[in-house]
Design an enzyme around this catalytic site. Structure first.
Site, short mmCIF file in Angstrom:
data_model
loop_
_atom_site.label_atom_id
_atom_site.label_comp_id
_atom_site.label_asym_id
_atom_site.label_seq_id
_atom_site.Cartn_x
_atom_site.Cartn_y
_atom_site.Cartn_z
CG ASP A 1 -2.58 -81.21 -41.22
OD1 ASP A 1 -3.43 -81.88 -41.69
OD2 ASP A 1 -2.20 -80.57 -41.98
CG ASP B 1 -4.49 -84.85 -45.16
OD1 ASP B 1 -3.88 -83.67 -45.73
OD2 ASP B 1 -4.05 -85.73 -45.43
CD GLU C 1 -5.96 -81.24 -48.52
OE1 GLU C 1 -5.11 -80.58 -49.38
OE2 GLU C 1 -6.03 -82.05 -47.95
CG HIS D 1 1.64 -78.49 -46.81
ND1 HIS D 1 0.72 -77.98 -46.58
CD2 HIS D 1 1.60 -79.93 -46.74
CE1 HIS D 1 -0.11 -79.07 -46.33
NE2 HIS D 1 0.37 -80.10 -46.58
CG ASP D 2 0.13 -80.13 -50.19
OD1 ASP D 2 1.15 -80.87 -49.79
OD2 ASP D 2 -0.95 -80.36 -49.68
#
Ligand code: GLC
Ligand code: CA
Length: 573
Positions: free
Chosen positions: A126, A227, A269, A343-344
């Site tokens: 990431d 990210d 993302e 994870h969000d």
């Protein structure tokens, strides 16, 4: 039996000849190798603890590689494990070239890359490039004064204490500007105050980033997840956060200077992506990334113009039209990620399925619906077990976004009850509770005390009970992964929406000129006749979540996948 009607021999005929890519790897389809890959996301803090401190770590992941290999995934996207004060659980990096002691050492990381590689699993790291931690040495220098060589690595504006440069807000609440007494200036942060934004207009910042990425590439990393990449080219004076004017110029340079020198899988993302922008991010010429990770479908159950906490029922037909739009508008000219969870996000089975009586059926339906589409499927840890949301006391939550929102909304006069309903539905901690491995104490996640409370339903929902059970959600995912590798129509087929007007049924076909794949799902609890029997005539049932299909009648959350010959086998439909 799930696979009751599967007739391998008939389907065999329609398989395409395997091709090879540049590196000589055999492909199941005409697309680049990563187009029939399935990626598994690990949130390291919550995956597996190995040293009893209650926090998941790299050695923990290594100890679970057998599980990942059995599932059949191709790559692991690892949420950040770099050195970090953990203000935003690692998305605040203080050293890009070291591992946080909480997760292990650089040596552990090298071991993970190697051992995963032996099992054919790539490690996708990431990359948080929009901001660093305020404890990163660059920022520590930058705030020493305007003349400091690192000052311009960040985004500063002159001002007077108490008078903000403008009214921009940070994603985690509060103003996007923070006063820094040492310089007598404000710095810009789109996330927490401990996550100052990097200044991408500074060529030296970009050079440092490219060097860092190359260093990881030399270590054998298999790819990167970028990210909030659409926020790097911000223009605070114009109030611009995402999709800034120089965004794609920067991404192309980044890609050229780093990723294009290797055979990587890269995913950007982008919360603000449209299909048009996604065609740039995932241009098949490889000038930017392999694929885009966009969120249009996942933001539908909130009030229009509201925040994610402003809950609204899911507009089902809107969901269908959004999915159709992305499936059709990227076909042949871009590449999408397929996901329900990360994870969000809250757990999909609790969100749009049914985490009570029909947990197993609805989890499988949601999986089939997504995995039949074009794109690269992502499985977020525990999704393959049908893990659910939690309802904790506010003191038991750990997420900075949740806790900030709780405080802000209390101040604004929301009732505690109202706020907690939003937390139960949308808190990021729903996805961050420890992985449920077994019915042992703490779900087998740790022998210490978990950093966040384990979901109390672990004795019933855990990996141990599902791995060996052919009817489990886990086994269903395993079959979906296998099918994608067997039939090129999963990666290549053109998408066609069926039963478009139906208020209950989500159905579509995929067709690659050889094969036709049909996916029919009842998205709700109420049984309904789907009227699609004519569609599957002459096709074979590949997979379903009920053992005994009953013609046109689709039971609660029933899902079926059929495979047959293309409608017009002389070419594309
Ligand atoms: C991304 C991450 C999220 C993080 C944020 C700031 O949206 O997925 O977890 O908080 O970026 O880095
Ligand atoms: Ca640990």
């Amino acid at each position: 039996m799930i696979e009751k009607n599967r007739t391998e021999d008939k389907i065999e005929k329609s398989k395409a000849e395997p091709e090879k890519n540049a590196s000589g790897e055999t492909l199941g389809s005409k697309a680049p190798w990563w187009k029939n890959s399935v990626i598994y996301q690990i949130y390291p803090r919550s995956f597996q603890d190995s040293n009893k401190d209650g926090i998941g770590d790299i050695q923990g992941i290594i100890s679970r590689l057998d599980y990942l290999e059995d599932l059949g995934i191709d790559a692991v996207w690892l949420s950040p494990v770099y050195r970090s004060p953990q203000d935003d659980n690692g998305y605040d990096i203080s050293d890009y070239q070291d591992i946080d002691p909480v997760f292990g050492t650089l040596k552990d990381m090298e071991e993970l890359i190697e051992k995963a590689g032996e099992r054919g699993i790539r490690i996708v790291m990431d990359l948080v490039l929009n901001h660093t931690s305020d404890e990163h040495p660059w920022f520590c220098e930058a705030k020493k004064g305007r003349e400091n060589p690192f000052h311009d690595y960040y985004v500063w504006r002159d001002g007077v204490e108490g008078e903000l440069p403008n009214d921009m807000r940070a994603c985690f609440g509060g103003p996007a500007w923070q006063w820094e007494p040492e310089t007598g200036q404000y710095y810009f942060h789109q996330f927490s105050v401990k996550q100052p934004d990097l200044n991408w207009d500074n060529p030296q910042v970009r050079r440092e980033i490219y060097n860092m990425i190359s260093w990881w590439m030399d270590k054998g990393v298999g790819g990167f997840r970028l990210d909030v990449i659409d926020q790097i080219a911000k223009e605070p004076d114009m109030g611009i956060t995402n999709n800034g004017p120089r965004l794609h110029e920067y991404i192309r340079e980044l890609s050229r200077e780093t990723f294009q020198k290797g055979d990587l899988i890269t995913v950007g993302e982008a919360w603000g992506a449209t299909p048009e922008l996604a065609r740039l991010y995932s241009n098949p010429d490889g000038s930017e990334f392999s694929m885009v990770f966009q969120f249009e479908h996942i933001g539908l159950d909130q009030e229009e113009d509201g925040e994610k906490w402003d809950l609204a029922p899911l507009p089902f037909k809107k969901l269908k039209s959004v999915m159709k739009k992305w499936q059709t508008e990227l076909h042949g000219c871009g590449w999408n990620s397929l996901f329900w969870d990360n994870h969000d996000l809250p757990r999909i089975v609790s969100r749009w399925g049914n985490d009570g009586e029909y947990r197993v059926e609805s989890a499988k339906m949601l999986a089939a619906l997504l995995h039949g589409m074009q794109g690269t499927p992502y499985i977020y840890q525990g999704e393959e077990l049908g893990m659910t949301n939690v309802r904790y006391e506010i003191e038991e939550y750990r997420d900075i976004e949740t806790l900030n929102m709780y405080r802000e909304r209390l101040e604004k006069g929301f009732s505690k009850k109202e706020i907690m309903e939003s937390v139960y539905a949308k808190s990021r901690d729903n996805a961050r509770t420890p992985m449920q491995w077994s019915k042992e104490d703490q779900a087998g996640f740790t022998e210490g005390t978990a950093w966040i409370k384990v979901n109390p339903n672990y004795p019933e929902i855990n990996a141990e009970s599902q791995v060996k059970d052919p009817r489990s959600i886990y086994s269903f995912y395993k079959q979906l992964i296998k099918l994608r590798k067997e039939y090129p129509v999963f990666a290549d087929g053109r998408f066609e929406m069926l039963a478009e007007e139906s208020e209950n049924i989500f159905a579509y076909a995929r067709d690659d000129g050889e094969c036709r794949l049909l996916v029919v799902c009842n998205f709700f609890e109420e049984p309904v006749k789907c009227g699609l029997a004519g569609e599957w005539e002459g096709m074979e049932l590949l997979l379903g979540n009920y053992p005994d299909p009953q013609g046109d009648l689709m039971r609660p959350y029933e899902a079926r996948m059929y495979l047959g010959k293309a409608r017009n086998s002389s070419g594309h439909i």
